[in-house]
Design an enzyme around this catalytic site. Structure first.
Site, PDB file in Angstrom:
ATOM      1  N   GLY A  44      25.332 -14.110 -37.731  1.00  0.00           N
ATOM      2  CA  GLY A  44      25.820 -14.036 -37.916  1.00  0.00           C
ATOM      3  C   GLY A  44      26.928 -12.876 -39.380  1.00  0.00           C
ATOM      4  O   GLY A  44      27.341 -11.911 -39.865  1.00  0.00           O
ATOM      5  N   GLY A  45      26.706 -14.513 -40.340  1.00  0.00           N
ATOM      6  CA  GLY A  45      27.244 -14.170 -41.446  1.00  0.00           C
ATOM      7  C   GLY A  45      26.508 -12.955 -42.436  1.00  0.00           C
ATOM      8  O   GLY A  45      27.252 -12.810 -43.012  1.00  0.00           O
ATOM      9  N   CYS A  82      16.949 -21.068 -48.467  1.00  0.00           N
ATOM     10  CA  CYS A  82      18.308 -21.973 -48.718  1.00  0.00           C
ATOM     11  C   CYS A  82      17.607 -22.748 -48.958  1.00  0.00           C
ATOM     12  O   CYS A  82      18.214 -24.215 -48.774  1.00  0.00           O
ATOM     13  CB  CYS A  82      18.647 -21.985 -47.488  1.00  0.00           C
ATOM     14  SG  CYS A  82      19.288 -22.668 -46.223  1.00  0.00           S
ATOM     15  N   ALA A  86      19.319 -12.026 -37.514  1.00  0.00           N
ATOM     16  CA  ALA A  86      20.439 -12.525 -38.233  1.00  0.00           C
ATOM     17  C   ALA A  86      21.520 -13.499 -37.674  1.00  0.00           C
ATOM     18  O   ALA A  86      23.040 -13.411 -38.267  1.00  0.00           O
ATOM     19  CB  ALA A  86      20.875 -11.585 -37.019  1.00  0.00           C
ATOM     20  N   ALA A  87      21.532 -14.362 -36.839  1.00  0.00           N
ATOM     21  CA  ALA A  87      22.221 -15.239 -36.271  1.00  0.00           C
ATOM     22  C   ALA A  87      22.770 -16.561 -37.120  1.00  0.00           C
ATOM     23  O   ALA A  87      21.594 -16.548 -37.547  1.00  0.00           O
ATOM     24  CB  ALA A  87      22.031 -15.810 -35.149  1.00  0.00           C
ATOM     25  N   ASP A 124      17.607 -11.066 -33.548  1.00  0.00           N
ATOM     26  CA  ASP A 124      17.804 -13.159 -33.097  1.00  0.00           C
ATOM     27  C   ASP A 124      16.417 -13.299 -32.583  1.00  0.00           C
ATOM     28  O   ASP A 124      16.990 -12.995 -30.907  1.00  0.00           O
ATOM     29  CB  ASP A 124      18.568 -13.937 -33.790  1.00  0.00           C
ATOM     30  CG  ASP A 124      18.327 -15.550 -34.119  1.00  0.00           C
ATOM     31  OD1 ASP A 124      18.469 -15.030 -35.196  1.00  0.00           O
ATOM     32  OD2 ASP A 124      17.531 -16.455 -33.855  1.00  0.00           O
TER      33      ASP A 124
END
Length: 464
Positions: free
Chosen positions: A114-115, A232, A111-112, A134
């Site tokens: 937090g986006g 990504c 999760a870090a 995370d």
């Protein structure tokens, strides 16, 4: 820009005639985005008050472009009020396309910072639970701040190996998001340092991690639940290959269609060793086709019969300290969007927490936060927390001081200064007040004789 020869050959195979167009996009400027926090403000209201020029991101309902070369939105009080999050436009897509509903049990595995977690939490609208994990405890600290700034209280922030979480949350979650660690090929244009990192740890290294994470997450998803996997990167081993591996190991999963956008490209089944036509339902985002960086997204459903699970029961304190009782009575919990139930309060030493419902027994997990930190009891004095301030609004708490954004005392508050507020407080009673900018909370202050003693969290204070 330098690109490794091995990467260039791969992209030529993937893109064919479009390869040169892709290479040319490296000369174009990067895109900057912000995402409106719909838990605190509607998109329409944000557009009305936004202090700088923005343009809609067409495939993200609450996303906007801004000119990152000209403005710094993170240095504005509205950012401190949690009205928006700064995020690369394509990176907004995973959380946007995972269909989270209020009341869901949601897990963000990696999760870090937090986006994605902040958007998932906003979608919950204070109902259900968000578990944001995370493995890096240092990164998880930044994650916690972003979640608290967004006013998300129905949350657990953890720092654990995903494999350990399976012991506690098997079959528990309705929705799971995995923004997997990856080789980062989609970010080469945005951050040239990613190229060197790719040369050190390429797709083969990351695909092993991804397969481990996605199969562990599969165990934590309930039958009927949905899992969104994203990276990504462009590599077929990390993208279609990871989804193909999951389907081999867990045939109960099926690939779901993703709400389309004209710039999305279909997944490429040919990049996986077996013919799985449904891989075309997954989405590839290329920077020469959209105003954003590279991404891959796959949405899956776990088929089977769903049985509702209840959480573990815990003993709750029945009698509360008088000052805590008095403070809780000042809050209109309905207007705060919280279905407040006294039995969900928990005490750990001096700290008071409000816990989400129906949690399993989690003894042994490494936490940074369990539920909403309400505040601390010190010698029967109750001091409300920064996290609670960010969860409230002016309608929910009567004793508020709100100043317009152009009042210099707003920035002085964010720097931790004591303020003279006699001109706006009049006959207001002394004690705890919620300090706001244009009606949106920033934190607490303690009022006495027209002076507001600053209680803004020291670790959040702006530096001069």
């Amino acid at each position: 820009m330098y690109l490794p020869e091995k990467f260039e050959r791969k992209m030529q195979d993937i893109l064919g005639d479009e390869y040169q167009e892709y290479v040319d996009c490296y000369e174009a400027p990067r895109y900057y985005g912000l995402r409106v926090n719909t838990k605190k403000i509607s998109v329409e209201d944000f557009v009305r008050i936004c202090p700088f020029e923005i343009r809609p991101i067409p495939w993200i309902e609450n996303g906007f472009y801004y000119d990152g070369a000209q403005i710094s939105p993170a240095k504005h009080p509205y950012y401190a009020a949690g009205l928006y999050y700064l995020q690369e436009p394509s990176a907004m897509t995973p959380a946007n396309r995972l269909p989270v509903e209020p009341g869901d049990r949601v897990l963000d595995v990696c999760a870090a910072p937090g986006g994605k977690a902040t958007e998932l939490g906003a979608k919950l609208q204070g109902q259900g639970v968000l578990v944001a994990n995370d493995i890096s405890s240092s990164r998880a600290k930044g994650l916690l701040k972003n979640i608290e700034m967004f006013g998300i209280g129905n949350v657990l922030v953890l720092s654990e190996e995903p494999g350990k979480l399976v012991e506690y949350f098997r079959g528990y979650f309705d929705k799971i998001l995995i923004d997997a660690p990856c080789s980062g090929e989609g970010m080469f244009r945005k951050d040239k340092k990613m190229v060197k990192a790719w040369e050190e740890h390429g797709p083969e290294f990351f695909s092993k991690l991804q397969r481990s994470i996605i199969t562990q997450a599969a165990e934590m998803l309930r039958p009927g639940g949905m899992l969104l996997y994203s990276t990504c990167t462009f590599d077929g081993l990390e993208n279609e290959g990871t989804i193909g591996y999951l389907l081999e190991q867990y045939p109960e999963f099926t690939i779901e269609g993703i709400r389309p956008y004209e710039g999305f490209c279909a997944g490429m089944p040919g990049l996986w060793k077996k013919d799985i036509p449904d891989l075309k339902k997954t989405v590839r985002i290329f920077p020469h086709k959209m105003k954003g960086e590279g991404h891959y997204i796959a949405l899956l459903r776990k088929n089977g019969e769903h049985e509702m699970m209840s959480g573990g029961s815990k003993k709750r304190p029945k009698k509360l300290a008088e000052e805590l009782e008095a403070f809780l009575a000042q809050v209109d919990w309905e207007k705060a969007g919280i279905d407040f139930k006294r039995e969900q309060l928990e005490f750990h030493g001096e700290r008071v927490y409000y816990m989400p419902e129906n949690l399993p027994d989690m003894a042994g997990i490494r936490f940074l936060r369990t539920g909403l930190l309400m505040g601390e009891l010190k010698k029967n004095r109750f001091e409300p927390s920064q996290a609670l301030a960010m969860c409230l609004n002016m309608d929910a708490y009567g004793d508020c001081i709100s100043l317009p954004v152009d009042d210099d005392r707003v920035v002085r508050y964010l720097k931790g200064e004591t303020l003279d507020v006699e001109d706006v407080t009049g006959m207001k009673k002394k004690g705890w007040h919620l300090f706001c900018v244009d009606g949106y909370p920033l934190g607490w202050g303690k009022l006495a004789s027209g002076t507001l003693k600053n209680k803004y969290l020291p670790g959040w204070r702006w530096q001069s």
